[in-house]
Design an enzyme around this catalytic site. Sequence first.
Site, PDB file in Angstrom:
ATOM      1  N   ASN A 351     -25.152 -13.537 -29.292  1.00 45.53           N
ATOM      2  CA  ASN A 351     -24.755 -13.920 -27.939  1.00 45.53           C
ATOM      3  C   ASN A 351     -23.270 -14.275 -27.883  1.00 45.53           C
ATOM      4  O   ASN A 351     -22.883 -15.417 -27.670  1.00 45.53           O
ATOM      5  CB  ASN A 351     -25.626 -15.083 -27.456  1.00 45.53           C
ATOM      6  CG  ASN A 351     -25.490 -15.339 -25.972  1.00 45.53           C
ATOM      7  OD1 ASN A 351     -24.924 -16.332 -25.547  1.00 45.53           O
ATOM      8  ND2 ASN A 351     -26.008 -14.424 -25.172  1.00 45.53           N
ATOM      9  N   GLY A 394     -26.268 -19.024 -26.195  1.00 52.02           N
ATOM     10  CA  GLY A 394     -24.966 -19.141 -26.825  1.00 52.02           C
ATOM     11  C   GLY A 394     -23.823 -19.075 -25.832  1.00 52.02           C
ATOM     12  O   GLY A 394     -24.006 -19.284 -24.625  1.00 52.02           O
ATOM     13  N   ARG A 396     -22.135 -16.653 -24.399  1.00 48.35           N
ATOM     14  CA  ARG A 396     -22.269 -15.794 -23.226  1.00 48.35           C
ATOM     15  C   ARG A 396     -23.253 -16.395 -22.231  1.00 48.35           C
ATOM     16  O   ARG A 396     -23.004 -16.384 -21.026  1.00 48.35           O
ATOM     17  CB  ARG A 396     -22.701 -14.374 -23.601  1.00 48.35           C
ATOM     18  CG  ARG A 396     -22.624 -13.414 -22.403  1.00 48.35           C
ATOM     19  CD  ARG A 396     -23.094 -12.001 -22.727  1.00 48.35           C
ATOM     20  NE  ARG A 396     -22.803 -11.082 -21.631  1.00 48.35           N
ATOM     21  CZ  ARG A 396     -23.565 -10.909 -20.555  1.00 48.35           C
ATOM     22  NH1 ARG A 396     -24.681 -11.611 -20.399  1.00 48.35           N
ATOM     23  NH2 ARG A 396     -23.217 -10.037 -19.618  1.00 48.35           N
ATOM     24  N   CYS A 397     -24.360 -16.927 -22.735  1.00 53.65           N
ATOM     25  CA  CYS A 397     -25.344 -17.550 -21.845  1.00 53.65           C
ATOM     26  C   CYS A 397     -24.740 -18.710 -21.052  1.00 53.65           C
ATOM     27  O   CYS A 397     -25.115 -18.947 -19.903  1.00 53.65           O
ATOM     28  CB  CYS A 397     -26.525 -18.078 -22.651  1.00 53.65           C
ATOM     29  SG  CYS A 397     -27.603 -16.825 -23.358  1.00 53.65           S
ATOM     30  N   MET A 398     -23.829 -19.445 -21.675  1.00 53.44           N
ATOM     31  CA  MET A 398     -23.292 -20.666 -21.057  1.00 53.44           C
ATOM     32  C   MET A 398     -22.130 -20.400 -20.116  1.00 53.44           C
ATOM     33  O   MET A 398     -21.515 -21.357 -19.632  1.00 53.44           O
ATOM     34  CB  MET A 398     -22.835 -21.640 -22.144  1.00 53.44           C
ATOM     35  CG  MET A 398     -23.947 -22.189 -23.008  1.00 53.44           C
ATOM     36  SD  MET A 398     -23.391 -23.556 -24.055  1.00 53.44           S
ATOM     37  CE  MET A 398     -22.139 -22.748 -25.063  1.00 53.44           C
TER      38      MET A 398
END
EC number: 3.5.3.6
Length: 407
Positions: A351, A394, A396-398
């Site tokens: 991620n 991770g 990118r998710c955040m």
Amino acid sequence: MTSPIHVTSEIGKLKTVMLHRPGREIENITPDYMERLLFDDIPYLPIAQEEHDFFAQTLRDQGIEVLYFEKLAAEALASDDVRKEFLNRMIAESGYVAGTTHDALYDYLYQMTPQEMVDKIIEGVRGTDIDIAQPDLQSVSENTDWPFLMDPMPNAYFTRDPQASIGDGISINKMTFPARQRESLITEYIINHHPRFAGQVEVWRDRNHESHIEGGDELVLSDHVLAIGVSQRTTADAIEDIARNLFKDSNYDTVIAISIPHNHAMMHLDTVFTMINHDQFTVHPAILDDKGEVDNWVLHPGKDGEITIEHHTDIKAVLKQALNKPEIDLIPTGNGDPIVAPREQWNDGSNTLAIAPGEVVTYNRNYVSNALLKEHGILVHEVRSSELSRGRGGPRCMSCPIVREDL
């Protein structure tokens, strides 16, 4: 007029990003409630906040403007009429269309400042927060052991998912599980009522659908190509729907739908596959078969508003053609090791957040994957991750990119 949202790739230099700093909603997770709230561990909030602040500062140090979801939401609710409408809709989506509990929640939240109200809605409203003199039948007959009148939103720090920036527009997503569905209602009010965005952003697909799509599955590969995961959280019919809208009203002419396992560990495409350079991607080996292939379907505009669909398995060949590249470098999470790869993927080793071509932000705990990225010529900014990673997301998710430079 320049659009306030502009994202035509996964890798263009990141200029503006939206984050959410984890708040007291994290402390409303308990072992009994984890499954309903989509968690399998409980982050320690003070350290999670320190780690998130380090992440945000890492982005600022690279010249990136950091916006906060919760602050944008409060600013979008500056008008009293807008705030009243939002509050009624949020309470209704929390399960109370009318009655004494609805009214008590409304009165309790309305007397707060916009920022206090947004923070409390994300945190969750416990039954002990409000003294309801005469609860209605709904409240006393349902979930008698459930401590919340309004559920917390502990997944809100994964700002990637309630929406996705695509070109000069956005998708405001109907999310899969009830624990997250109200997050995109907040997005809707930011886009429609915040002065930075109101009336200036094309909405490619709104949240008023039965079929689901989430931003972790939406990857903007170029100014005319998207990749979207067919996953636990994104349905095939939602992909066809947004493809039709984009083909009709934007420059996008190619959507690559990639099938991934439908499970919590690999909930979104970006947990197993991310773009990090013009011709380089991270990939979790578990999504590929023995030949290094994966089922995927290429969608193009057809006649009379319809779409054409072609089935493929050679993902490298599909990417080479779609991106007009002579070769594609797929970098395996954990160097493909049968023990290291699933361990680092579980901790978001796939991620990665690209902040420029060949430059990424990753969790420091995934040291095998990070070393391999460096061997492949990638500049890696490592951020702290002991508590943030417990949420199964991770860098990118955040993060939700708002503006990137064109390639």
